[in-house]
Design a protein around this motif. Sequence first.
Motif, PDB file in Angstrom:
ATOM      1  N   ALA A  96      32.738  -0.719 -23.514  1.00  0.00           N
ATOM      2  CA  ALA A  96      31.491  -1.787 -23.608  1.00  0.00           C
ATOM      3  C   ALA A  96      30.054  -0.996 -23.738  1.00  0.00           C
ATOM      4  O   ALA A  96      29.253  -1.043 -24.562  1.00  0.00           O
ATOM      5  N   PHE A  97      30.101  -0.157 -22.598  1.00  0.00           N
ATOM      6  CA  PHE A  97      28.773   0.739 -22.359  1.00  0.00           C
ATOM      7  C   PHE A  97      28.560   1.673 -23.436  1.00  0.00           C
ATOM      8  O   PHE A  97      27.449   1.602 -24.183  1.00  0.00           O
ATOM      9  N   PHE A  98      29.601   2.553 -23.716  1.00  0.00           N
ATOM     10  CA  PHE A  98      29.266   3.399 -24.652  1.00  0.00           C
ATOM     11  C   PHE A  98      29.166   2.985 -26.140  1.00  0.00           C
ATOM     12  O   PHE A  98      28.651   3.447 -27.102  1.00  0.00           O
ATOM     13  N   GLY A  99      29.914   1.927 -26.432  1.00  0.00           N
ATOM     14  CA  GLY A  99      29.817   1.286 -27.669  1.00  0.00           C
ATOM     15  C   GLY A  99      28.489   0.720 -27.789  1.00  0.00           C
ATOM     16  O   GLY A  99      27.887   0.773 -28.942  1.00  0.00           O
ATOM     17  N   ALA A 100      27.968   0.167 -26.981  1.00  0.00           N
ATOM     18  CA  ALA A 100      26.644  -0.512 -27.202  1.00  0.00           C
ATOM     19  C   ALA A 100      25.448   0.717 -26.805  1.00  0.00           C
ATOM     20  O   ALA A 100      24.331   0.576 -27.467  1.00  0.00           O
ATOM     21  N   LEU A 112      32.125   4.489 -34.943  1.00  0.00           N
ATOM     22  CA  LEU A 112      32.063   6.181 -35.261  1.00  0.00           C
ATOM     23  C   LEU A 112      31.419   6.712 -36.457  1.00  0.00           C
ATOM     24  O   LEU A 112      30.559   7.866 -36.255  1.00  0.00           O
ATOM     25  N   LEU A 113      31.869   6.088 -37.539  1.00  0.00           N
ATOM     26  CA  LEU A 113      31.106   6.520 -38.807  1.00  0.00           C
ATOM     27  C   LEU A 113      29.584   6.432 -38.791  1.00  0.00           C
ATOM     28  O   LEU A 113      28.991   7.112 -39.304  1.00  0.00           O
ATOM     29  N   ASN A 114      29.140   5.324 -38.050  1.00  0.00           N
ATOM     30  CA  ASN A 114      27.735   4.843 -37.979  1.00  0.00           C
ATOM     31  C   ASN A 114      27.049   5.937 -37.274  1.00  0.00           C
ATOM     32  O   ASN A 114      25.968   6.121 -37.504  1.00  0.00           O
ATOM     33  N   ASN A 115      27.658   6.740 -36.228  1.00  0.00           N
ATOM     34  CA  ASN A 115      26.888   7.704 -35.691  1.00  0.00           C
ATOM     35  C   ASN A 115      26.502   8.681 -36.804  1.00  0.00           C
ATOM     36  O   ASN A 115      25.492   9.498 -36.372  1.00  0.00           O
ATOM     37  N   TYR A 174       9.619  15.004 -31.021  1.00  0.00           N
ATOM     38  CA  TYR A 174      10.992  14.745 -30.083  1.00  0.00           C
ATOM     39  C   TYR A 174      11.409  13.233 -29.911  1.00  0.00           C
ATOM     40  O   TYR A 174      12.314  13.185 -29.407  1.00  0.00           O
ATOM     41  N   LEU A 175      10.385  12.408 -29.888  1.00  0.00           N
ATOM     42  CA  LEU A 175      10.874  11.028 -29.849  1.00  0.00           C
ATOM     43  C   LEU A 175      11.874  10.720 -30.811  1.00  0.00           C
ATOM     44  O   LEU A 175      12.922   9.794 -30.486  1.00  0.00           O
ATOM     45  N   PHE A 176      11.751  11.294 -32.074  1.00  0.00           N
ATOM     46  CA  PHE A 176      13.103  10.857 -32.959  1.00  0.00           C
ATOM     47  C   PHE A 176      13.968  11.949 -33.047  1.00  0.00           C
ATOM     48  O   PHE A 176      15.157  11.490 -33.236  1.00  0.00           O
ATOM     49  N   SER A 177      13.684  12.891 -32.418  1.00  0.00           N
ATOM     50  CA  SER A 177      15.204  13.825 -31.934  1.00  0.00           C
ATOM     51  C   SER A 177      15.930  13.330 -30.999  1.00  0.00           C
ATOM     52  O   SER A 177      17.001  13.586 -30.887  1.00  0.00           O
ATOM     53  N   PHE A 178      15.322  12.622 -30.344  1.00  0.00           N
ATOM     54  CA  PHE A 178      16.208  11.818 -29.029  1.00  0.00           C
ATOM     55  C   PHE A 178      17.034  10.699 -29.686  1.00  0.00           C
ATOM     56  O   PHE A 178      18.266  10.427 -29.024  1.00  0.00           O
ATOM     57  N   LEU A 179      17.092  10.392 -30.890  1.00  0.00           N
ATOM     58  CA  LEU A 179      18.231   9.339 -31.431  1.00  0.00           C
ATOM     59  C   LEU A 179      19.302  10.219 -31.433  1.00  0.00           C
ATOM     60  O   LEU A 179      20.580   9.234 -31.529  1.00  0.00           O
ATOM     61  N   ALA A 180      19.517  11.500 -31.624  1.00  0.00           N
ATOM     62  CA  ALA A 180      20.819  12.007 -32.065  1.00  0.00           C
ATOM     63  C   ALA A 180      21.527  11.851 -30.513  1.00  0.00           C
ATOM     64  O   ALA A 180      22.846  12.136 -30.465  1.00  0.00           O
ATOM     65  N   PHE A 181      20.904  11.826 -29.553  1.00  0.00           N
ATOM     66  CA  PHE A 181      21.586  11.988 -28.100  1.00  0.00           C
ATOM     67  C   PHE A 181      22.591  10.924 -27.915  1.00  0.00           C
ATOM     68  O   PHE A 181      23.929  11.004 -27.656  1.00  0.00           O
ATOM     69  N   LEU A 211      26.884  11.123 -28.063  1.00  0.00           N
ATOM     70  CA  LEU A 211      27.488  10.861 -26.883  1.00  0.00           C
ATOM     71  C   LEU A 211      28.604   9.832 -27.172  1.00  0.00           C
ATOM     72  O   LEU A 211      29.555   9.752 -26.532  1.00  0.00           O
ATOM     73  N   GLN A 212      28.285   9.027 -27.922  1.00  0.00           N
ATOM     74  CA  GLN A 212      29.389   7.815 -28.503  1.00  0.00           C
ATOM     75  C   GLN A 212      30.277   8.594 -29.118  1.00  0.00           C
ATOM     76  O   GLN A 212      31.450   8.204 -28.954  1.00  0.00           O
ATOM     77  N   LEU A 213      29.945   9.529 -30.011  1.00  0.00           N
ATOM     78  CA  LEU A 213      30.675  10.053 -30.792  1.00  0.00           C
ATOM     79  C   LEU A 213      31.742  11.098 -30.049  1.00  0.00           C
ATOM     80  O   LEU A 213      33.019  11.261 -30.460  1.00  0.00           O
TER      81      LEU A 213
END
Length: 240
Positions: A34-38, A116-119, A207-214, A218-220
């Motif tokens: 639930a946590f990592f999915g969200a 997963l694909l959505n990542n 870097y505000l936008f670079s944070f999107l990948a984190f 992590l979910q991936l």
Amino acid sequence: MDEQKDNQADHQRSSTENSSRKQQPITACLFSAAFFGALGSSFLYGYNLSVVNAPALYIKSFYNETWMERYGEPLPAETVTLLWSVTVSIFAIGGLLGALSVTIIIKVLGRKGTLLLNNSFAVAAALLLSLGEMSRSFEMLIIGRIIIGVNSGIALSALPMYLGEISPRHIRGFIGQFNSILICLGVFIGQVLGLPQLLGHESRWIYLFSFLAFPAVLQLCVLPFLPESPRYLLMERRDE
């Protein structure tokens, strides 16, 4: 008489099993799913709702500088406003495209596979948004925003379905709250990171936008080790 006693015994046994099932606590596996999915889904949606507010002046300035370098003349104020409006609002267009396509993706890849694909959309959007200034291309920012919109549209459709199908009935409401809680948390984190003392500065706004990948990475890394939706496995994959 014996048959009646047997029926009463069966009823008592089923009642006991149901009560014990209701008292089962939430497991670490379910909480992690639930946590990592969200985190890689609804959190990113909330984050992208607020992250563009802080660097608005710097993004407009970047648009004007890029136009000057290309055409040797300043960008009209009306055109700057138009480009900025497109950058912000095209996120919703991407969300619409993602929501319309999620039905097909879910049938093919399942709930977890769709997340997963959505990542990949989130990582691609993070790269475009982060490298746009370096490449002197404001088009990359606009394309990145529509891609992260597609990510959010898919996430907001697939995640509630996934959470509802992996959780037992007696805690389904609690697990479902992860979706809304992580949206609010994403909005909050986007506002905090956008402060001038952190990343909301002229030299650090990308870097505000670079944070999107984190959250996406992590979910991936975690979600492949967590369970798929039982309903999808049984009803659509015929995997008992």
